[in-house]
Design a protein around this motif. Sequence first.
Motif, PDB file in Angstrom:
ATOM      1  N   UNK B   3       0.942  -1.110   0.161  1.00  0.00           N
ATOM      2  CA  UNK B   3       0.081  -0.045  -0.086  1.00  0.00           C
ATOM      3  C   UNK B   3       0.726   1.125   0.001  1.00  0.00           C
ATOM      4  N   UNK B   4       2.012   1.602   0.751  1.00  0.00           N
ATOM      5  CA  UNK B   4       2.709   2.632   0.767  1.00  0.00           C
ATOM      6  C   UNK B   4       3.481   2.883  -0.462  1.00  0.00           C
ATOM      7  N   UNK B   5       3.825   1.591  -1.020  1.00  0.00           N
ATOM      8  CA  UNK B   5       4.821   1.680  -2.164  1.00  0.00           C
ATOM      9  C   UNK B   5       3.911   2.096  -3.553  1.00  0.00           C
ATOM     10  N   UNK B   6       2.495   1.571  -3.371  1.00  0.00           N
ATOM     11  CA  UNK B   6       1.545   2.202  -4.234  1.00  0.00           C
ATOM     12  C   UNK B   6       1.295   3.622  -4.363  1.00  0.00           C
ATOM     13  N   UNK B   7       1.029   4.138  -3.223  1.00  0.00           N
ATOM     14  CA  UNK B   7       0.697   5.445  -3.007  1.00  0.00           C
ATOM     15  C   UNK B   7       2.097   6.414  -3.437  1.00  0.00           C
ATOM     16  N   UNK B   8       2.976   6.027  -2.912  1.00  0.00           N
ATOM     17  CA  UNK B   8       4.467   6.680  -3.431  1.00  0.00           C
ATOM     18  C   UNK B   8       4.578   6.686  -4.953  1.00  0.00           C
ATOM     19  N   UNK B   9       4.420   5.573  -5.437  1.00  0.00           N
ATOM     20  CA  UNK B   9       4.235   5.488  -6.903  1.00  0.00           C
ATOM     21  C   UNK B   9       3.225   6.432  -7.507  1.00  0.00           C
ATOM     22  N   UNK B  10       1.855   6.420  -7.156  1.00  0.00           N
ATOM     23  CA  UNK B  10       0.862   7.388  -7.563  1.00  0.00           C
ATOM     24  C   UNK B  10       1.300   8.821  -7.416  1.00  0.00           C
ATOM     25  N   UNK B  11       1.821   9.161  -6.258  1.00  0.00           N
ATOM     26  CA  UNK B  11       2.204  10.507  -5.932  1.00  0.00           C
ATOM     27  C   UNK B  11       3.197  10.963  -6.993  1.00  0.00           C
ATOM     28  N   UNK B  12       4.284  10.355  -7.139  1.00  0.00           N
ATOM     29  CA  UNK B  12       5.328  10.645  -8.114  1.00  0.00           C
ATOM     30  C   UNK B  12       4.745  10.531  -9.668  1.00  0.00           C
ATOM     31  N   UNK B  13       4.021   9.698  -9.909  1.00  0.00           N
ATOM     32  CA  UNK B  13       3.467   9.843 -11.403  1.00  0.00           C
ATOM     33  C   UNK B  13       2.445  11.035 -11.726  1.00  0.00           C
ATOM     34  N   UNK B  14       1.677  11.135 -10.585  1.00  0.00           N
ATOM     35  CA  UNK B  14       0.890  12.604 -10.842  1.00  0.00           C
ATOM     36  C   UNK B  14       1.679  13.905 -10.804  1.00  0.00           C
ATOM     37  N   UNK B  15       2.689  13.855  -9.854  1.00  0.00           N
ATOM     38  CA  UNK B  15       3.601  15.078  -9.793  1.00  0.00           C
ATOM     39  C   UNK B  15       4.292  15.077 -11.238  1.00  0.00           C
ATOM     40  N   UNK B  16       4.973  13.994 -11.754  1.00  0.00           N
ATOM     41  CA  UNK B  16       5.896  13.861 -12.756  1.00  0.00           C
ATOM     42  C   UNK B  16       5.011  14.413 -14.061  1.00  0.00           C
ATOM     43  N   UNK B  17       3.754  13.772 -14.233  1.00  0.00           N
ATOM     44  CA  UNK B  17       2.807  14.296 -15.475  1.00  0.00           C
ATOM     45  C   UNK B  17       2.620  15.657 -15.174  1.00  0.00           C
ATOM     46  N   UNK B  18       2.573  16.104 -13.982  1.00  0.00           N
ATOM     47  CA  UNK B  18       1.968  17.536 -13.928  1.00  0.00           C
ATOM     48  C   UNK B  18       3.206  18.339 -14.230  1.00  0.00           C
ATOM     49  N   UNK B  19       4.402  18.153 -13.847  1.00  0.00           N
ATOM     50  CA  UNK B  19       5.637  18.808 -13.916  1.00  0.00           C
ATOM     51  C   UNK B  19       5.954  18.822 -15.580  1.00  0.00           C
ATOM     52  N   UNK B  20       5.741  17.834 -16.191  1.00  0.00           N
ATOM     53  CA  UNK B  20       6.044  17.698 -17.746  1.00  0.00           C
ATOM     54  C   UNK B  20       4.975  18.347 -18.410  1.00  0.00           C
ATOM     55  N   UNK B  21       3.729  18.206 -18.171  1.00  0.00           N
ATOM     56  CA  UNK B  21       2.756  18.680 -19.074  1.00  0.00           C
ATOM     57  C   UNK B  21       2.452  20.079 -18.839  1.00  0.00           C
ATOM     58  N   UNK B  22       2.398  20.865 -17.489  1.00  0.00           N
ATOM     59  CA  UNK B  22       2.030  22.129 -17.034  1.00  0.00           C
ATOM     60  C   UNK B  22       2.690  22.941 -18.074  1.00  0.00           C
ATOM     61  N   UNK B  23       4.075  23.251 -18.002  1.00  0.00           N
ATOM     62  CA  UNK B  23       4.670  24.289 -18.900  1.00  0.00           C
ATOM     63  C   UNK B  23       4.197  24.354 -20.371  1.00  0.00           C
TER      64      UNK B  23
END
Lengths: 160, 83
Positions: B3-23
Amino acid sequence: MTNENPIYGPFFGVMGAASAIIFSSLGAAYGTAKSGTGIAAMSVMRPELIMKCIIPVVMAGIIAIYGLVIAVLIAGGIEDSTTYSLFNVYFRGFVHLGAGLSVGFSGLAAGFAIGIVGDAGVRGTAQQPRLFVGMILILIFAEVLGLYGLIVAIYLYTKS
Amino acid sequence: MDAPLLSVFKTILIYSIFILASPITTFFISKIFIFEGILGASPLTSNVWSAVFAVVVLHIAVGMYIYRAYFEADKSKPAVKTD
């Protein structure tokens, strides 16, 4: 075709756009790979620190986005050689080449710095977590080097 | 442990998409809709200001990620230890 509008004029703009993204990506790739080896070595023993230690990889990715922004700007300004002068009133060709090279090589330098600092910092953070703040500060100063290149490139681009 | 591994993965995935797509989205949306559409600025001006906006948005996204990583990692550490 005049002396101010030679047929090879757009070559300079195209090379500017290409060098912006090529050299920035080179630096970003080095930073990602070097800090990635550090993360791989560190997370064998301390996997809970992965979320903190991804930060050097993210910052290396920013360098490539700087190059991407400038490459898109320059590519939007390239035109046919009849309207694209090298050094006339709107001296575009040389300015575009200069803008691309400034963000490209600044990104290359910043990517090298981020890679080396990220590798050593991530390994050190696994042993002493207080190092994390120092690592972030050093990474920010390394990344600002790429930002300086971006600022100069945008300022040069407004001259065209 | 999953469960923690999945949540960390989800957080990193969401932030990565946000960082790459937002600019990139900020650049084109502010260029096409705001500067050229509403304000009617010249292509050079709209390009430059859209680029500045994109870089500012990029740094805000990275700052959010660093903030999250700095405080979230401290929060999740005892949870990992109780496992």
